[in-house]
Design a protein around this motif. Structure first.
Motif, PDB file in Angstrom:
ATOM      1  N   PRO A   1     -21.518   1.542 -12.596  1.00  0.00           N
ATOM      2  CA  PRO A   1     -22.893   1.831 -12.141  1.00  0.00           C
ATOM      3  C   PRO A   1     -23.720   0.583 -11.833  1.00  0.00           C
ATOM      4  O   PRO A   1     -24.740   0.681 -11.144  1.00  0.00           O
ATOM      5  N   LEU A   2     -23.296  -0.573 -12.320  1.00  0.00           N
ATOM      6  CA  LEU A   2     -24.019  -1.822 -12.071  1.00  0.00           C
ATOM      7  C   LEU A   2     -23.581  -2.496 -10.777  1.00  0.00           C
ATOM      8  O   LEU A   2     -24.227  -3.427 -10.299  1.00  0.00           O
ATOM      9  N   ALA A   3     -22.470  -2.033 -10.200  1.00  0.00           N
ATOM     10  CA  ALA A   3     -21.834  -2.742  -9.102  1.00  0.00           C
ATOM     11  C   ALA A   3     -22.520  -2.492  -7.762  1.00  0.00           C
ATOM     12  O   ALA A   3     -23.076  -1.423  -7.514  1.00  0.00           O
ATOM     13  N   ASN A   4     -22.438  -3.490  -6.904  1.00  0.00           N
ATOM     14  CA  ASN A   4     -22.818  -3.336  -5.500  1.00  0.00           C
ATOM     15  C   ASN A   4     -21.615  -2.951  -4.656  1.00  0.00           C
ATOM     16  O   ASN A   4     -21.765  -2.451  -3.544  1.00  0.00           O
ATOM     17  N   LEU A   5     -20.411  -3.188  -5.205  1.00  0.00           N
ATOM     18  CA  LEU A   5     -19.165  -2.846  -4.515  1.00  0.00           C
ATOM     19  C   LEU A   5     -18.031  -2.832  -5.524  1.00  0.00           C
ATOM     20  O   LEU A   5     -17.989  -3.663  -6.433  1.00  0.00           O
ATOM     21  N   ILE A   6     -17.097  -1.881  -5.343  1.00  0.00           N
ATOM     22  CA  ILE A   6     -15.837  -1.927  -6.077  1.00  0.00           C
ATOM     23  C   ILE A   6     -14.711  -1.992  -5.055  1.00  0.00           C
ATOM     24  O   ILE A   6     -14.826  -1.464  -3.942  1.00  0.00           O
ATOM     25  N   THR A   7     -13.605  -2.650  -5.429  1.00  0.00           N
ATOM     26  CA  THR A   7     -12.550  -2.945  -4.456  1.00  0.00           C
ATOM     27  C   THR A   7     -11.177  -2.461  -4.936  1.00  0.00           C
ATOM     28  O   THR A   7     -10.266  -3.272  -5.132  1.00  0.00           O
ATOM     29  N   PRO A   8     -10.969  -1.168  -5.107  1.00  0.00           N
ATOM     30  CA  PRO A   8      -9.677  -0.688  -5.596  1.00  0.00           C
ATOM     31  C   PRO A   8      -8.596  -0.671  -4.518  1.00  0.00           C
ATOM     32  O   PRO A   8      -8.878  -0.426  -3.338  1.00  0.00           O
ATOM     33  N   ASN A   9      -7.357  -0.920  -4.938  1.00  0.00           N
ATOM     34  CA  ASN A   9      -6.245  -0.611  -4.062  1.00  0.00           C
ATOM     35  C   ASN A   9      -5.925   0.882  -4.216  1.00  0.00           C
ATOM     36  O   ASN A   9      -6.618   1.607  -4.950  1.00  0.00           O
ATOM     37  N   LEU A  10      -4.907   1.358  -3.533  1.00  0.00           N
ATOM     38  CA  LEU A  10      -4.647   2.797  -3.529  1.00  0.00           C
ATOM     39  C   LEU A  10      -4.298   3.331  -4.921  1.00  0.00           C
ATOM     40  O   LEU A  10      -4.725   4.429  -5.289  1.00  0.00           O
ATOM     41  N   ASP A  11      -3.532   2.558  -5.683  1.00  0.00           N
ATOM     42  CA  ASP A  11      -3.156   2.999  -7.030  1.00  0.00           C
ATOM     43  C   ASP A  11      -4.371   3.043  -7.950  1.00  0.00           C
ATOM     44  O   ASP A  11      -4.537   3.981  -8.746  1.00  0.00           O
ATOM     45  N   GLU A  12      -5.217   2.038  -7.863  1.00  0.00           N
ATOM     46  CA  GLU A  12      -6.422   1.998  -8.694  1.00  0.00           C
ATOM     47  C   GLU A  12      -7.399   3.090  -8.292  1.00  0.00           C
ATOM     48  O   GLU A  12      -8.053   3.700  -9.153  1.00  0.00           O
ATOM     49  N   ALA A  13      -7.499   3.352  -6.994  1.00  0.00           N
ATOM     50  CA  ALA A  13      -8.392   4.415  -6.522  1.00  0.00           C
ATOM     51  C   ALA A  13      -7.979   5.768  -7.084  1.00  0.00           C
ATOM     52  O   ALA A  13      -8.831   6.588  -7.444  1.00  0.00           O
ATOM     53  N   LYS A  14      -6.685   6.000  -7.178  1.00  0.00           N
ATOM     54  CA  LYS A  14      -6.200   7.269  -7.734  1.00  0.00           C
ATOM     55  C   LYS A  14      -6.619   7.406  -9.200  1.00  0.00           C
ATOM     56  O   LYS A  14      -7.053   8.475  -9.640  1.00  0.00           O
ATOM     57  N   ILE A  15      -6.524   6.325  -9.958  1.00  0.00           N
ATOM     58  CA  ILE A  15      -6.937   6.353 -11.363  1.00  0.00           C
ATOM     59  C   ILE A  15      -8.439   6.608 -11.478  1.00  0.00           C
ATOM     60  O   ILE A  15      -8.906   7.302 -12.379  1.00  0.00           O
ATOM     61  N   LEU A  16      -9.201   6.064 -10.521  1.00  0.00           N
ATOM     62  CA  LEU A  16     -10.662   6.206 -10.546  1.00  0.00           C
ATOM     63  C   LEU A  16     -11.132   7.561 -10.024  1.00  0.00           C
ATOM     64  O   LEU A  16     -12.316   7.887 -10.148  1.00  0.00           O
ATOM     65  N   GLY A  17     -10.231   8.327  -9.415  1.00  0.00           N
ATOM     66  CA  GLY A  17     -10.631   9.679  -9.029  1.00  0.00           C
ATOM     67  C   GLY A  17     -10.369  10.096  -7.605  1.00  0.00           C
ATOM     68  O   GLY A  17     -10.752  11.196  -7.203  1.00  0.00           O
ATOM     69  N   SER A  18      -9.699   9.255  -6.822  1.00  0.00           N
ATOM     70  CA  SER A  18      -9.392   9.677  -5.448  1.00  0.00           C
ATOM     71  C   SER A  18      -8.149  10.549  -5.443  1.00  0.00           C
ATOM     72  O   SER A  18      -7.427  10.641  -6.441  1.00  0.00           O
ATOM     73  N   GLY A  19      -7.879  11.167  -4.292  1.00  0.00           N
ATOM     74  CA  GLY A  19      -6.661  11.940  -4.152  1.00  0.00           C
ATOM     75  C   GLY A  19      -5.503  11.044  -3.757  1.00  0.00           C
ATOM     76  O   GLY A  19      -5.646   9.828  -3.610  1.00  0.00           O
ATOM     77  N   ASN A  20      -4.332  11.644  -3.611  1.00  0.00           N
ATOM     78  CA  ASN A  20      -3.172  10.899  -3.132  1.00  0.00           C
ATOM     79  C   ASN A  20      -3.367  10.542  -1.662  1.00  0.00           C
ATOM     80  O   ASN A  20      -3.825  11.376  -0.877  1.00  0.00           O
ATOM     81  N   ILE A  21      -3.039   9.319  -1.310  1.00  0.00           N
ATOM     82  CA  ILE A  21      -3.207   8.855   0.059  1.00  0.00           C
ATOM     83  C   ILE A  21      -1.839   8.437   0.595  1.00  0.00           C
ATOM     84  O   ILE A  21      -1.183   7.557   0.031  1.00  0.00           O
ATOM     85  N   HIS A  22      -1.421   9.079   1.672  1.00  0.00           N
ATOM     86  CA  HIS A  22      -0.099   8.815   2.229  1.00  0.00           C
ATOM     87  C   HIS A  22      -0.155   8.265   3.649  1.00  0.00           C
ATOM     88  O   HIS A  22       0.884   7.887   4.201  1.00  0.00           O
ATOM     89  N   SER A  23      -1.338   8.228   4.257  1.00  0.00           N
ATOM     90  CA  SER A  23      -1.451   7.765   5.638  1.00  0.00           C
ATOM     91  C   SER A  23      -2.803   7.109   5.856  1.00  0.00           C
ATOM     92  O   SER A  23      -3.750   7.323   5.088  1.00  0.00           O
ATOM     93  N   VAL A  24      -2.906   6.332   6.938  1.00  0.00           N
ATOM     94  CA  VAL A  24      -4.172   5.671   7.248  1.00  0.00           C
ATOM     95  C   VAL A  24      -5.254   6.705   7.573  1.00  0.00           C
ATOM     96  O   VAL A  24      -6.442   6.467   7.319  1.00  0.00           O
ATOM     97  N   GLU A  25      -4.847   7.859   8.093  1.00  0.00           N
ATOM     98  CA  GLU A  25      -5.822   8.895   8.443  1.00  0.00           C
ATOM     99  C   GLU A  25      -6.523   9.463   7.215  1.00  0.00           C
ATOM    100  O   GLU A  25      -7.654   9.957   7.312  1.00  0.00           O
ATOM    101  N   GLU A  26      -5.883   9.383   6.074  1.00  0.00           N
ATOM    102  CA  GLU A  26      -6.466   9.926   4.843  1.00  0.00           C
ATOM    103  C   GLU A  26      -7.403   8.943   4.143  1.00  0.00           C
ATOM    104  O   GLU A  26      -8.151   9.332   3.236  1.00  0.00           O
TER     105      GLU A  26
END
Length: 270
Positions: free
Chosen positions: A135-160
């Motif tokens: 909540p203090l951040a101006n930006l977070i920079t996750p890679n795909l694996d980290e994004a999944k842990i943080l709450g994103s869905g599975n990403i298999h293509s650039v379109e997603e």
């Protein structure tokens, strides 16, 4: 000519290619003065991590007070934080200095797993990362694996990537730079900057083979923090940092058993 002060709060990489070593080199090459707060000592090289020694939270606090009380900090980048105690300490002191009037940008690189596969964030610390620091951040920079842990869905293509970057930004309430360098079978390295309001920007470079990616995430987030500290807008800082990282990759050189990033690429000078 004065330079903006940018702080890295991260782990030390004995191999020199990632962590605070990469951060400080990047700050210097992109025109900022770098200070450091060490969270952990690691015994590592690009092949792997063989040991982690966590800094005592009280000593971490002393380091933070030493730099924040002396320097007019313009930006902060956090990297490897490792434990719940360290994350809570960092978050508390960042809040304290913002309350005192220090107006700095905060880039959070949610370092969770090294390129070699070593865990760099304890499982029990993930909740504190999301609740206390993000909540203090101006930006977070996750890679795909980290994004999944943080709450994103599975990403298999650039379109997603674009809808997932925006969705994660809305979920976390902070801009997200979703990095697509780990996307399999892609000819481009695509990154998407998503905002909670649904706005987004894309940044693409040709995918480069035959170099060790160790330290790319640290270098990228540090360059962004450096440019934010110099007054660039978020989208401009990301674009400039992406250009810096791509140059560092293209100009990588042999070091040890593999090629390593060149943190002083031609065309970029302090």
């Amino acid at each position: 000519m004065s330079k903006p002060v940018v702080i890295t709060i991260a782990g030390s990489d004995s191999g020199g290619g990632a962590g605070i070593q990469a951060d400080l080199k990047t700050f210097n090459s992109t025109g900022s003065f770098g200070a450091s707060v060490i969270t952990c000592l690691t015994a590592q090289n690009p092949d792997g991590v063989t040991g982690i020694l966590e800094v005592d939270p009280d000593f971490l606090e002393k380091q933070m007070h030493a730099v924040f009380s002396y320097f007019p900090v313009k930006a902060v980048k956090t990297g490897m934080l490792f434990s719940e105690n360290l994350i809570r300490t960092v978050s508390r002191i960042l809040k304290e200095y913002r309350a005192k009037g220090q107006d700095f940008q905060l880039v959070v690189d949610p370092v969770m797993v090294a390129t070699s596969g070593a865990k760099l964030l304890q499982d029990e610390a993930i909740h504190s990362l999301i609740q206390d620091l993000l909540p203090l951040a101006n930006l977070i920079t996750p890679n795909l694996d980290e994004a999944k842990i943080l709450g994103s869905g599975n990403i298999h293509s650039v379109e997603e990537m674009r809808p997932e970057a925006i969705s994660l930004a809305k979920k976390l309430g902070v801009p997200v730079l979703l990095k697509g360098g780990h996307l399999k079978n892609s000819s481009e390295a695509l990154d998407i900057l998503g905002f909670p309001n649904g706005e987004s920007f894309s940044y693409s470079k040709p995918f480069v083979q035959d170099f060790n990616p160790h330290g790319t995430g640290c270098t990228y987030s540090s360059a962004i923090a450096s440019y934010l500290g110099q007054g660039e807008s978020l989208s401009s800082a990301v674009e400039k940092a992406r250009d810096f990282l791509h140059a560092a990759i293209l100009q990588s050189f042999p070091a040890g058993k593999s090629k390593t990033l060149n943190h002083h690429p031609e065309g970029f000078s302090s």
